[in-house]
Motif scaffolding. Structure first.
Motif, PDB file in Angstrom:
ATOM      1  N   THR A  98       0.064   9.826  14.274  1.00  0.00           N
ATOM      2  CA  THR A  98       1.117   9.448  13.336  1.00  0.00           C
ATOM      3  C   THR A  98       1.138   7.929  13.251  1.00  0.00           C
ATOM      4  O   THR A  98       0.820   7.243  14.222  1.00  0.00           O
ATOM      5  CB  THR A  98       2.491   9.967  13.794  1.00  0.00           C
ATOM      6  N   VAL A  99       1.511   7.411  12.092  1.00  0.00           N
ATOM      7  CA  VAL A  99       1.434   5.977  11.839  1.00  0.00           C
ATOM      8  C   VAL A  99       2.794   5.459  11.417  1.00  0.00           C
ATOM      9  O   VAL A  99       3.491   6.088  10.616  1.00  0.00           O
ATOM     10  CB  VAL A  99       0.394   5.685  10.727  1.00  0.00           C
ATOM     11  N   ARG A 100       3.174   4.286  11.965  1.00  0.00           N
ATOM     12  CA  ARG A 100       4.414   3.616  11.562  1.00  0.00           C
ATOM     13  C   ARG A 100       4.097   2.146  11.291  1.00  0.00           C
ATOM     14  O   ARG A 100       3.547   1.463  12.152  1.00  0.00           O
ATOM     15  CB  ARG A 100       5.466   3.734  12.653  1.00  0.00           C
ATOM     16  N   VAL A 101       4.440   1.684  10.092  1.00  0.00           N
ATOM     17  CA  VAL A 101       4.172   0.308   9.682  1.00  0.00           C
ATOM     18  C   VAL A 101       5.475  -0.474   9.727  1.00  0.00           C
ATOM     19  O   VAL A 101       6.496  -0.029   9.193  1.00  0.00           O
ATOM     20  CB  VAL A 101       3.577   0.251   8.260  1.00  0.00           C
ATOM     21  N   ASP A 102       5.443  -1.646  10.363  1.00  0.00           N
ATOM     22  CA  ASP A 102       6.585  -2.556  10.400  1.00  0.00           C
ATOM     23  C   ASP A 102       6.187  -3.807   9.618  1.00  0.00           C
ATOM     24  O   ASP A 102       5.412  -4.635  10.109  1.00  0.00           O
ATOM     25  CB  ASP A 102       6.949  -2.910  11.840  1.00  0.00           C
ATOM     26  N   TYR A 103       6.724  -3.924   8.397  1.00  0.00           N
ATOM     27  CA  TYR A 103       6.339  -5.032   7.533  1.00  0.00           C
ATOM     28  C   TYR A 103       6.929  -6.361   7.994  1.00  0.00           C
ATOM     29  O   TYR A 103       6.330  -7.406   7.754  1.00  0.00           O
ATOM     30  CB  TYR A 103       6.741  -4.741   6.082  1.00  0.00           C
ATOM     31  N   GLN A 104       8.084  -6.354   8.639  1.00  0.00           N
ATOM     32  CA  GLN A 104       8.668  -7.601   9.138  1.00  0.00           C
ATOM     33  C   GLN A 104       7.870  -8.167  10.301  1.00  0.00           C
ATOM     34  O   GLN A 104       7.581  -9.358  10.330  1.00  0.00           O
ATOM     35  CB  GLN A 104      10.117  -7.384   9.564  1.00  0.00           C
ATOM     36  N   GLU A 105       7.500  -7.322  11.236  1.00  0.00           N
ATOM     37  CA  GLU A 105       6.721  -7.755  12.397  1.00  0.00           C
ATOM     38  C   GLU A 105       5.225  -7.802  12.102  1.00  0.00           C
ATOM     39  O   GLU A 105       4.454  -8.316  12.911  1.00  0.00           O
ATOM     40  CB  GLU A 105       6.964  -6.821  13.584  1.00  0.00           C
ATOM     41  N   ARG A 106       4.835  -7.206  10.966  1.00  0.00           N
ATOM     42  CA  ARG A 106       3.430  -7.115  10.561  1.00  0.00           C
ATOM     43  C   ARG A 106       2.599  -6.398  11.626  1.00  0.00           C
ATOM     44  O   ARG A 106       1.560  -6.874  12.070  1.00  0.00           O
ATOM     45  CB  ARG A 106       2.872  -8.494  10.223  1.00  0.00           C
ATOM     46  N   THR A 107       3.098  -5.224  12.014  1.00  0.00           N
ATOM     47  CA  THR A 107       2.416  -4.402  13.012  1.00  0.00           C
ATOM     48  C   THR A 107       2.260  -2.976  12.505  1.00  0.00           C
ATOM     49  O   THR A 107       2.975  -2.546  11.600  1.00  0.00           O
ATOM     50  CB  THR A 107       3.195  -4.349  14.342  1.00  0.00           C
ATOM     51  N   VAL A 108       1.331  -2.269  13.131  1.00  0.00           N
ATOM     52  CA  VAL A 108       1.131  -0.845  12.884  1.00  0.00           C
ATOM     53  C   VAL A 108       1.080  -0.163  14.238  1.00  0.00           C
ATOM     54  O   VAL A 108       0.322  -0.578  15.118  1.00  0.00           O
ATOM     55  CB  VAL A 108      -0.168  -0.573  12.103  1.00  0.00           C
ATOM     56  N   GLN A 109       1.919   0.871  14.406  1.00  0.00           N
ATOM     57  CA  GLN A 109       1.920   1.653  15.638  1.00  0.00           C
ATOM     58  C   GLN A 109       1.438   3.060  15.333  1.00  0.00           C
ATOM     59  O   GLN A 109       1.815   3.643  14.315  1.00  0.00           O
ATOM     60  CB  GLN A 109       3.315   1.719  16.245  1.00  0.00           C
ATOM     61  N   THR A 110       0.609   3.584  16.219  1.00  0.00           N
ATOM     62  CA  THR A 110       0.143   4.951  16.081  1.00  0.00           C
ATOM     63  C   THR A 110       0.461   5.714  17.357  1.00  0.00           C
ATOM     64  O   THR A 110       0.589   5.124  18.430  1.00  0.00           O
ATOM     65  CB  THR A 110      -1.381   5.010  15.830  1.00  0.00           C
ATOM     66  N   ALA A 111       0.607   7.017  17.226  1.00  0.00           N
ATOM     67  CA  ALA A 111       0.876   7.869  18.384  1.00  0.00           C
ATOM     68  C   ALA A 111       0.181   9.204  18.188  1.00  0.00           C
ATOM     69  O   ALA A 111      -0.009   9.661  17.067  1.00  0.00           O
ATOM     70  CB  ALA A 111       2.375   8.075  18.551  1.00  0.00           C
ATOM     71  N   ALA A 112      -0.185   9.819  19.325  1.00  0.00           N
ATOM     72  CA  ALA A 112      -0.804  11.145  19.296  1.00  0.00           C
ATOM     73  C   ALA A 112      -0.345  11.907  20.532  1.00  0.00           C
ATOM     74  O   ALA A 112      -0.415  11.397  21.649  1.00  0.00           O
ATOM     75  CB  ALA A 112      -2.321  11.045  19.273  1.00  0.00           C
TER      76      ALA A 112
END
Length: 105
Positions: free
Chosen positions: A71-85
């Motif tokens: 699963t993917v979560r984008v944080d535009y303020q922090e300019r990060t992408v987190q993924t989890a499985a």
């Protein structure tokens, strides 16, 4: 068979046989498949969104893995992408700048 040709065949055979020495020492493999898929997805999705400046829908298709376990979560303020499985594996990639792109944290 000519002696020079026989020598070439002999050298090639010895070289081929010496490559597979049959080492019994197993080399450890520290990462597992879920860790790899979350890492690659985080980095590639981050690069897609922040470097290539593409839409999230496009990036979902561009980074699609089979089976789709991350699963993917984008944080535009922090300019990060987190993924989890599978609740145990995850990764985070951060956009650094246009020259370096995204790096895994």
């Amino acid at each position: 068979m000519k002696p020079s040709r026989l020598a070439v065949v002999l050298v090639a055979s010895v070289a081929a046989l010496s490559c597979g020495r049959g080492d019994t020492v197993q080399r450890p493999y520290d990462n597992n498949d879920l860790q790899l898929v979350t890492s690659y997805t985080a980095k590639d999705f981050c690069s897609c969104v922040f470097v290539m400046e593409m839409s999230e829908d496009y990036c979902k298709r561009w980074t699609a893995a089979s089976p789709a376990v991350a699963t993917v979560r984008v944080d535009y303020q922090e300019r990060t992408v987190q993924t989890a499985a599978a609740l145990l594996w995850g990764e985070k990639a951060r956009f650094v700048n246009a020259r370096e792109g995204c790096l895994l944290e």
